[in-house]
Design an enzyme around this catalytic site. Sequence first.
Site, PDB file in Angstrom:
ATOM      1  N   LYS A 116       6.961  -1.774 -30.233  1.00  0.00           N
ATOM      2  CA  LYS A 116       7.087  -1.310 -28.817  1.00  0.00           C
ATOM      3  C   LYS A 116       8.445  -0.507 -28.321  1.00  0.00           C
ATOM      4  CE  LYS A 116       3.027  -3.100 -28.573  1.00  0.00           C
ATOM      5  NZ  LYS A 116       1.956  -2.123 -28.585  1.00  0.00           N
ATOM      6  N   GLU A 200      14.398  -3.135 -20.462  1.00  0.00           N
ATOM      7  CA  GLU A 200      14.101  -1.919 -19.202  1.00  0.00           C
ATOM      8  C   GLU A 200      14.185  -2.561 -17.919  1.00  0.00           C
ATOM      9  OE1 GLU A 200       9.936  -1.428 -19.587  1.00  0.00           O
ATOM     10  OE2 GLU A 200      10.136   0.270 -21.454  1.00  0.00           O
ATOM     11  N   HIS A 235      -1.775 -11.992 -18.075  1.00  0.00           N
ATOM     12  CA  HIS A 235      -2.061 -10.817 -18.958  1.00  0.00           C
ATOM     13  C   HIS A 235      -3.405 -10.630 -19.499  1.00  0.00           C
ATOM     14  CE1 HIS A 235       1.999  -9.994 -18.392  1.00  0.00           C
ATOM     15  NE2 HIS A 235       2.442 -11.291 -18.873  1.00  0.00           N
ATOM     16  N   ARG A 292      -6.660   1.496 -30.523  1.00  0.00           N
ATOM     17  CA  ARG A 292      -7.883   0.935 -30.653  1.00  0.00           C
ATOM     18  C   ARG A 292      -9.069   1.080 -29.530  1.00  0.00           C
ATOM     19  NH1 ARG A 292      -4.915  -3.457 -28.212  1.00  0.00           N
ATOM     20  NH2 ARG A 292      -5.894  -3.615 -25.979  1.00  0.00           N
TER      21      ARG A 292
HETATM   22  C1  MV4 Z   1       6.669  -4.434 -17.194  1.00  0.00           C
HETATM   23  C2  MV4 Z   1       6.481  -4.612 -16.027  1.00  0.00           C
HETATM   24  C3  MV4 Z   1       7.414  -4.211 -15.054  1.00  0.00           C
HETATM   25  N1  MV4 Z   1       8.626  -3.549 -15.449  1.00  0.00           N
HETATM   26  N2  MV4 Z   1       7.860  -3.505 -17.667  1.00  0.00           N
HETATM   27  C4  MV4 Z   1       3.168  -6.591 -19.155  1.00  0.00           C
HETATM   28  C5  MV4 Z   1       2.280  -6.585 -20.225  1.00  0.00           C
HETATM   29  C6  MV4 Z   1       3.055  -5.665 -21.087  1.00  0.00           C
HETATM   30  N3  MV4 Z   1       2.526  -4.482 -21.640  1.00  0.00           N
HETATM   31  C7  MV4 Z   1       4.080  -5.302 -20.485  1.00  0.00           C
HETATM   32  N4  MV4 Z   1       4.182  -5.805 -19.030  1.00  0.00           N
HETATM   33  C8  MV4 Z   1       4.704  -5.586 -17.975  1.00  0.00           C
HETATM   34  N5  MV4 Z   1       5.878  -4.708 -18.162  1.00  0.00           N
HETATM   35  C9  MV4 Z   1       8.397  -2.992 -16.698  1.00  0.00           C
HETATM   36  N6  MV4 Z   1       9.853  -2.437 -17.093  1.00  0.00           N
HETATM   37  C10 MV4 Z   1       5.545  -5.648 -15.714  1.00  0.00           C
HETATM   38  C11 MV4 Z   1       4.619  -5.817 -16.675  1.00  0.00           C
HETATM   39  C12 MV4 Z   1       3.796  -6.979 -16.254  1.00  0.00           C
HETATM   40  C13 MV4 Z   1       2.382  -6.011 -16.104  1.00  0.00           C
HETATM   41  C14 MV4 Z   1       2.012  -5.274 -16.525  1.00  0.00           C
HETATM   42  C15 MV4 Z   1       0.581  -4.679 -16.528  1.00  0.00           C
HETATM   43  C16 MV4 Z   1      -0.359  -5.452 -16.006  1.00  0.00           C
HETATM   44  C17 MV4 Z   1       0.002  -6.933 -15.758  1.00  0.00           C
HETATM   45  C18 MV4 Z   1       1.388  -7.268 -15.639  1.00  0.00           C
HETATM   46  C19 MV4 Z   1       1.754  -8.589 -15.239  1.00  0.00           C
HETATM   47  C20 MV4 Z   1       2.939  -8.794 -15.258  1.00  0.00           C
HETATM   48  C21 MV4 Z   1       4.215  -7.886 -15.851  1.00  0.00           C
END
Ligand code: MV4
Length: 452
Positions: A116, A200, A235, A292
Site C-alpha cells: 500500500k 497519512e 471495514h 480483482r
Molecule cells: C483512511 C481514512 C481516513 N484518512 N485514510 C479504511 C480501510 C483502508 N482501505 C483505509 N481506510 C481508511 N483510510 C486516511 N488518510 C479512513 C479510513 C476508513 C474507512 C475508509 C473507507 C471506508 C470505511 C472506513 C472506515 C474507517 C476508516
Amino acid sequence: MFKKILIANRGEIALRVIQACRELDIPTVAVYSTADRDSLHVTYADEEVCIGPPQSAGSYLNISSIVSAAEITGADAIHPGYGFLAENAHFAEVLRECKLSWIGPRPEVIRLMGDKARARQSAQEAGVPVLPGSKDPLADADEAKALAARVGYPVILKAAAGGGGRGMRIVHAEKDLESQFQTAREEATKAFGDGSIYLEKYLVEPRHIEFQVFGDKHGNVIHLGERECSIQRRHQKLIEEAPSVALTPELRARMGEAAVNLCRRVGYENAGTIEFLLDLDGSFYFMEMNTRIQVEHPVTEMVYGVDLVKQQILVAAGEKLSLGANLKPRGHAIECRVNAEDPVTFAPSPGKLLTFHLPGGPGIRIDTHGYEDYVIPPYYDSLVGKLIAHGQTREEAIARMSRALDFFVVEGIKTTIPLHRRILRDQKFRDGELSTRFMERFLQPKPHERND
Ligand code: MV4
C-alpha cells in the site's frame, strides 16, 4: 479462447463465474472443500475436484491442490473470484510457470498494488492526489513524529502489507504517537510478516468512493464510473450503490481520469478498483487499489448494462476491450449484502436454510448460492447472497430494494435482512447523507433508547 476454466473459489462468486463461462460456451471445473460437497458451484460446474479439508488453508488457499486439479482436468485458465488467492502474486506466478492462464492482472502489478505504500507512490507519480504523508515507509517513531508535526494531527498509521482496514492506527495527538507506532509495527509484523508502516493525514468523516476500471493487454484502459461504499461496519461493506449522489459530472470526470491514469502508468490488465476518500469539500484522495473483481461489481453491471466477469475472461484471452465508446450509465443501482449474521450483534449464524424464498420482479437481481435445505458451513465468510435493485432514479431503486427485502424470506438462520430494511427507512440514508461513519451513528442507541 480458453478451452476450460477452473474456478478457484466457492459460494456466489463461483456461481457467477460459471454463469459467465456458460454464456461464452466455455466448460468449467469447480474445486471444493469437503465442507462444500453439496454446494451449487459443484452442481453447476461441468467437472469438479475435491481439493482438501474445510479449513481454507488446506483447500481454497492450497496452491498445489488447485494447480493439480487444473492439470488433471485439462483446464487452461483459472478465475480466482474475490478473496482467497485473488490477490496472491505468488499464485499468479506459479500459474505462469505452469503455462496456465491467469484471469487477472500481471503478478508484478498485483505485488505493486498489494504494497500500500508503493501503491501510494505510484498514484502520486501518476498525478493522482494522495493525502499529505510518507513518501517511503517510516524508519522509526521519531521520523513519524516529525512527519506528523508537518502534516498536522490527526494522522493515521497504516501497514504497507495491510489494506482493507487491517493494521491501521489513528493518532490524535503527539503524546500517543510513539506507543501507537510501536503497536502498529508489532501488529503488522505478526499479521503480515512485514512491519513497514506509513503515515497519512487522517480524514475524519470522508466518503468511500471507488472507481471500476478495466484494462486489456493492448494498453486500453477505461473506467465504468463509481460506487459509493460508505455504508460499512468494521471495514465490511453492507450496502453499495452507483452512482454516488456526492459526485457532479465534473468531479466524476476528474476522478475517473485519475483512476485511468494510474492504471495506464502501471500497465493494468483486468477488472480493478481504485478506492478514493472524498472529503466534505469535494477533494478526493487515492486510498488503495484492488486488483480483482469485487463483491459489489453488480451495481456497476446494472447501471452500465455490461457483464464484467465475461469481459475479464475475454480480456485475459487477449481480446481487445470491446466496451469502449458505447458505455452509457443508466439509472441507479443499490446492493444489500445478505449475510448469515445476527442483525443486531453481527454474530455469525451458520446453519440450514429451512425456507429460502427469493424476491423477483422489475429491476431485481440476486446473486446467491443459497437454496432450500442448503447448510451454510461455519468455515467461510458469512455472505449468503447479494440483493441488487435497479431503477431509473435512486428513489425507485430504494423502493424496489425495500419491497424486495420485504419479500425475501429466509428461515433457519439469522440474516442481515432486517438491518437492511431499517437502513433503507433511515432519513439520512434516503437523503444520501452518507459517510464512513454512517453505521457508527446508525447503530448508536437513540437518546430515548439509552439506559445509562
Ligand atoms: C483512511 C481514512 C481516513 N484518512 N485514510 C479504511 C480501510 C483502508 N482501505 C483505509 N481506510 C481508511 N483510510 C486516511 N488518510 C479512513 C479510513 C476508513 C474507512 C475508509 C473507507 C471506508 C470505511 C472506513 C472506515 C474507517 C476508516
